[in-house]
Design a protein around this motif. Structure first.
Motif, PDB file in Angstrom:
ATOM      1  N   ASP A   8       0.084  -3.289   3.451  1.00  0.00           N
ATOM      2  CA  ASP A   8      -0.038  -2.698   2.130  1.00  0.00           C
ATOM      3  C   ASP A   8       0.775  -3.562   1.157  1.00  0.00           C
ATOM      4  O   ASP A   8       1.676  -4.307   1.565  1.00  0.00           O
ATOM      5  CB  ASP A   8       0.509  -1.263   2.197  1.00  0.00           C
ATOM      6  N   ASN A  10       1.876  -2.570  -2.672  1.00  0.00           N
ATOM      7  CA  ASN A  10       2.864  -1.869  -3.503  1.00  0.00           C
ATOM      8  C   ASN A  10       3.767  -0.974  -2.660  1.00  0.00           C
ATOM      9  O   ASN A  10       3.282  -0.090  -1.954  1.00  0.00           O
ATOM     10  CB  ASN A  10       2.168  -0.985  -4.542  1.00  0.00           C
ATOM     11  N   GLY A  11       5.044  -1.198  -2.742  1.00  0.00           N
ATOM     12  CA  GLY A  11       5.986  -0.368  -1.992  1.00  0.00           C
ATOM     13  C   GLY A  11       6.215  -0.861  -0.569  1.00  0.00           C
ATOM     14  O   GLY A  11       7.047  -0.320   0.145  1.00  0.00           O
ATOM     15  N   THR A  12       5.440  -1.880  -0.158  1.00  0.00           N
ATOM     16  CA  THR A  12       5.592  -2.434   1.192  1.00  0.00           C
ATOM     17  C   THR A  12       6.009  -3.903   1.120  1.00  0.00           C
ATOM     18  O   THR A  12       6.995  -4.305   1.729  1.00  0.00           O
ATOM     19  CB  THR A  12       4.280  -2.294   1.988  1.00  0.00           C
ATOM     20  N   ASP A 125       3.396   2.397   3.026  1.00  0.00           N
ATOM     21  CA  ASP A 125       4.386   3.394   2.595  1.00  0.00           C
ATOM     22  C   ASP A 125       3.758   4.740   2.235  1.00  0.00           C
ATOM     23  O   ASP A 125       4.443   5.591   1.673  1.00  0.00           O
ATOM     24  CB  ASP A 125       5.185   2.866   1.392  1.00  0.00           C
ATOM     25  N   THR A 126       2.471   4.914   2.545  1.00  0.00           N
ATOM     26  CA  THR A 126       1.838   6.199   2.208  1.00  0.00           C
ATOM     27  C   THR A 126       1.061   6.754   3.403  1.00  0.00           C
ATOM     28  O   THR A 126       0.732   6.027   4.352  1.00  0.00           O
ATOM     29  CB  THR A 126       0.833   6.068   1.040  1.00  0.00           C
ATOM     30  N   ASP A 129      -2.108   4.855   4.193  1.00  0.00           N
ATOM     31  CA  ASP A 129      -1.950   3.672   5.051  1.00  0.00           C
ATOM     32  C   ASP A 129      -1.931   4.078   6.522  1.00  0.00           C
ATOM     33  O   ASP A 129      -2.591   3.457   7.366  1.00  0.00           O
ATOM     34  CB  ASP A 129      -0.633   2.941   4.723  1.00  0.00           C
TER      35      ASP A 129
HETATM   36 MG   LIG Z   1       1.897   1.312  -1.040  1.00  0.00          MG
END
Ligand SMILES: [Mg+2]
Length: 178
Positions: A8, A10-12, A125-126, A129
């Motif tokens: 992933d 964004n955020g990963t 991060d979700t 995912d």
């Molecule tokens: Mg993400």
């Protein structure tokens, strides 16, 4: 058939989770090292990302793809290769075929690079995912750098592994996959 760690974005790989201009994203500490180590062990690293801000008109697909190439160069200078992006530009309400946790983009990457999903991993991060990982028969890993830090209690149990960030997760994958 090759193995992959589907990543992933964004955020990963990058933070913050949401921006108005892609150039504001910066790589998370250790993310280049993580991809370098995974590549060295033979794992391909396709990036699978939902950018609903494209559909909402916050930034264009062209702007996003331009920025992604810059990110790829930055990783490449650190000896790390990011494939893709495998991109869904839609919001979850659009009813498209490509939004996570649907497996479409992962299957596209698997076809492009001859990846055996059953011997591969998904890192994100979700919950989307994590469930995408299940949908393709891969093992899912949750990082706590993005949204997951808020929701880990709710869905962390669905992941095969949960840890602080992509570097610790990459090291876990390398340990169990060797
Ligand atoms: Mg993400």
């Amino acid at each position: 058939m090759r193995r992959a760690v589907f990543l992933d974005l964004n955020g990963t790989l990058v933070m913050p989770v949401q921006v108005n201009v892609p150039a504001e994203y910066t790589p998370i500490a250790g993310s280049i090292e993580a991809v370098r180590l995974l590549n060295k062990a033979g794992f391909l690293c396709p990036v699978v990302t939902v950018q609903s801000r494209i559909e909402r008109g916050v930034y264009s697909e062209h702007t996003f793809r331009d920025w992604f190439q810059t990110l790829q160069r930055q990783f490449s200078e650190g000896g790390a290769e990011l494939l893709g992006p495998y991109l869904c530009p839609h919001s979850s309400r659009a009813g498209c075929d490509c939004h996570k946790p649907k497996p479409t983009l992962y299957r596209d990457a698997a076809r492009d690079w001859e990846i055996d999903c059953a011997r591969s991993y998904v890192v994100g991060d979700t919950l989307d995912d994590i469930r995408a990982g299940s949908a393709i028969g891969a093992q899912s890993c949750l990082v706590l750098t993005g949204w997951a830090s808020r929701y880990v209690d709710a869905f962390g149990h669905e992941a095969a592994f949960v840890d602080a960030d992509i570097l610790t997760v990459a090291k876990w994958i390398l340990r169990i996959a060797s």
